[in-house]
Write an enzyme that holds these catalytic residues in place. Structure first.
Site, PDB file in Angstrom:
ATOM      1  N   ASP A 170      87.716  15.649 -63.922  1.00 12.82           N
ATOM      2  CA  ASP A 170      88.716  15.078 -63.019  1.00 12.82           C
ATOM      3  C   ASP A 170      90.126  15.272 -63.573  1.00 12.82           C
ATOM      4  O   ASP A 170      90.712  14.368 -64.172  1.00 12.82           O
ATOM      5  CB  ASP A 170      88.430  13.598 -62.762  1.00 12.82           C
ATOM      6  N   ASP A 202      87.279   4.668 -65.282  1.00 12.26           N
ATOM      7  CA  ASP A 202      86.544   5.313 -64.196  1.00 12.26           C
ATOM      8  C   ASP A 202      86.603   6.833 -64.302  1.00 12.26           C
ATOM      9  O   ASP A 202      85.959   7.533 -63.508  1.00 12.26           O
ATOM     10  CB  ASP A 202      87.077   4.859 -62.832  1.00 12.26           C
ATOM     11  N   ASN A 203      87.367   7.362 -65.267  1.00  9.85           N
ATOM     12  CA  ASN A 203      87.441   8.801 -65.484  1.00  9.85           C
ATOM     13  C   ASN A 203      86.686   9.241 -66.736  1.00  9.85           C
ATOM     14  O   ASN A 203      86.844  10.377 -67.177  1.00  9.85           O
ATOM     15  CB  ASN A 203      88.901   9.253 -65.616  1.00  9.85           C
ATOM     16  N   ARG A 251      87.782  10.333 -52.449  1.00 18.62           N
ATOM     17  CA  ARG A 251      88.002  11.621 -51.794  1.00 18.62           C
ATOM     18  C   ARG A 251      87.007  12.667 -52.299  1.00 18.62           C
ATOM     19  O   ARG A 251      87.281  13.867 -52.317  1.00 18.62           O
ATOM     20  CB  ARG A 251      89.428  12.119 -52.017  1.00 18.62           C
ATOM     21  N   ARG A 273      82.858  20.774 -58.204  1.00 15.27           N
ATOM     22  CA  ARG A 273      82.745  20.890 -59.667  1.00 15.27           C
ATOM     23  C   ARG A 273      81.285  20.720 -60.085  1.00 15.27           C
ATOM     24  O   ARG A 273      80.515  19.992 -59.440  1.00 15.27           O
ATOM     25  CB  ARG A 273      83.625  19.859 -60.376  1.00 15.27           C
TER      26      ARG A 273
END
Length: 449
Positions: A260, A250-251, A89, A175
């Protein structure tokens, strides 16, 4: 500074991303523009109309990326490997350099569906966007390396979510990050046994984020940098009392910059078992387990790099995490205490004594750091702090308490206040409390800086 567009990501080739088309929104109402962040990349001079055109309709910034790119990655989610994720997204919208000459990315959240959206709608709730503003502003003020919320635009759609009252309002967020390369990007390449891709990505990251050339020892040098940066990030989380909530691989950004923000919270006291996400039922990412969680993620990077490097130097690089974390935590806590470091042994002993006292006493963290800034503990802190008080007497203040912030009360960010700020928007469309809170956070940041 003048805007300095870049297209560095294109050198990786189309095996690393997918060109995508942004969603078309029924409305674009500007709710937040971070001119302080914009000034760092030469974009503060945009009019509101130009701002909305670029960050609500995603018209390309001149000289930067010609179209948005959804980055490809995999990752461990709560330690279960998932090969079906990627930018679902969001996308990479633009690249540029900042006032320090660093390569920066503008990435999105809630900008529409991509090939990796799976069953999601690619949207972001307005509440989620407001929460990300609060998280990034607070973390920046508390000295944490973090992405910066650049823009929030309300988009006029009604969204249905299982974890908040629905229908709820929608938004798109932008961001500003020092790169969007996650550990999961390396994991995806290793999953496909793509040695050439791993070498290409390693060289890219070393060149653009660490200022180093490629070479036979590139994988271990890269890992050593990531170990040092992520250990520092973990330490800064602890000093800030912050709980990210979803520390999946993945973060984790390889530059060691936190980003995130979903179910984040700040712990009211030094409570190791405090969790942010209601779905973290086993406390995997609890406050006190965050250094362990981040180290586990970095080990997944080492495992991925094993495809192109020998094991021994990678293990040696991983062994740097614990000392880097200990040093980083001492530095971060002393910074928040407002005192100058002495030597590694003394600083670590003070840090350990402080952690113990905070845990035993249950003193609110915001109140403690507010009153203790400059190294002077008042009598309101009990006998649990006797050792801390004694050791602090050997430390010199790094900054006087001469800012107006110190004449008031501590600036915190706990869940009740977050909900209250959102209620003002949801119930009355009143954005004044949010603006006032951002101003208060920035005043705290000035006092601490």
């Amino acid at each position: 500074m003048a805007f300095a567009p870049q297209q560095a990501i294109l050198a990786l080739g189309d095996g690393f991303y997918d060109p995508v088309t942004p969603a078309t929104f029924p409305q674009t109402i500007l709710r937040y523009r971070n001119d302080r962040a914009a000034a760092s990349v030469g974009l503060e001079g945009l009019s509101d109309a130009e701002w909305i055109a670029h960050f609500g309709r995603f018209e390309p910034l001149p000289g930067s990326l010609p179209q948005p790119l959804a980055l490809r990655y995999h990752g461990h989610q709560f330690r279960v490997y998932n090969p079906e994720i990627g930018d679902g997204r969001g996308f990479l919208f633009a690249q540029m350099t900042d006032t320090g000459g660093r390569l920066m990315d503008l990435g999105t959240k809630g900008s529409g569906r991509t090939p990796y959206s799976r069953f999601g709608d690619g949207r972001l709730t307005l509440k989620g966007g407001v929460r990300e503003i609060l998280a990034t502003e607070m973390l920046e003020a508390l000295g944490v390396e973090t992405s910066r919320t650049f823009s929030l635009i309300e988009t006029g759609e009604s969204l249905h979510r299982g974890d908040e009252p629905s229908p709820t309002r929608s938004s798109v967020l932008v961001r500003l990050n020092h790169g969007h390369i996650r550990i999961g990007v390396f994991q995806r390449l290793a999953y496909f046994q793509d040695e050439d891709g791993l070498r290409t990505l390693t060289a890219y990251v070393l060149r653009h984020y660490f200022g180093e050339p490629d070479g036979p020892d590139a994988p271990q040098r890269l890992l050593a940098h990531v170990v040092a940066r992520t250990a520092r990030m973990a330490a800064q989380f602890m000093a800030a009392g912050f709980v990210h909530g979803v520390l999946n691989s993945d973060n984790i950004n390889v530059t060691g910059e936190s980003f995130d923000y979903g179910p984040w919270r700040f712990t009211p006291s030094w409570a190791p078992h405090f969790i942010a996400a209601y779905f973290d039922q086993n406390g995997l990412y609890a406050f006190g387990r965050q250094p362990e969680a981040i180290y586990w993620d970095v080990m997944q990077l080492a495992i991925s790099l094993r495809l192109i490097a020998e094991e021994a130097p990678l293990i040696e690089a991983l062994e740097g995490f614990a000392p880097a974390y200990q040093q980083g935590e001492a530095e971060a806590i002393l910074w928040r205490l407002g005192v100058q470091p002495r030597d590694a042994a003394s600083d670590r002993t003070l840090t350990e004594a402080l952690e113990k006292a905070l845990h035993q006493s249950g003193v609110p963290l915001d109140l403690f750091y507010f009153n203790a800034f400059g190294g002077q503990l008042s009598d309101q802190f009990g006998s649990e702090f006797d050792e801390v008080r004694s050791r602090l007497s050997d430390y010199r203040p790094r900054k006087a308490r001469d800012h107006a912030y110190w004449q008031g009360s501590p600036c915190g960010m706990h869940i009740d206040e977050v909900e209250s700020l959102w209620s003002a928007i949801a119930d009355r469309d009143d954005w004044a409390p949010l603006s006032a809170k951002i101003s208060a956070i920035r005043r705290m940041g000035e006092a601490l800086a």
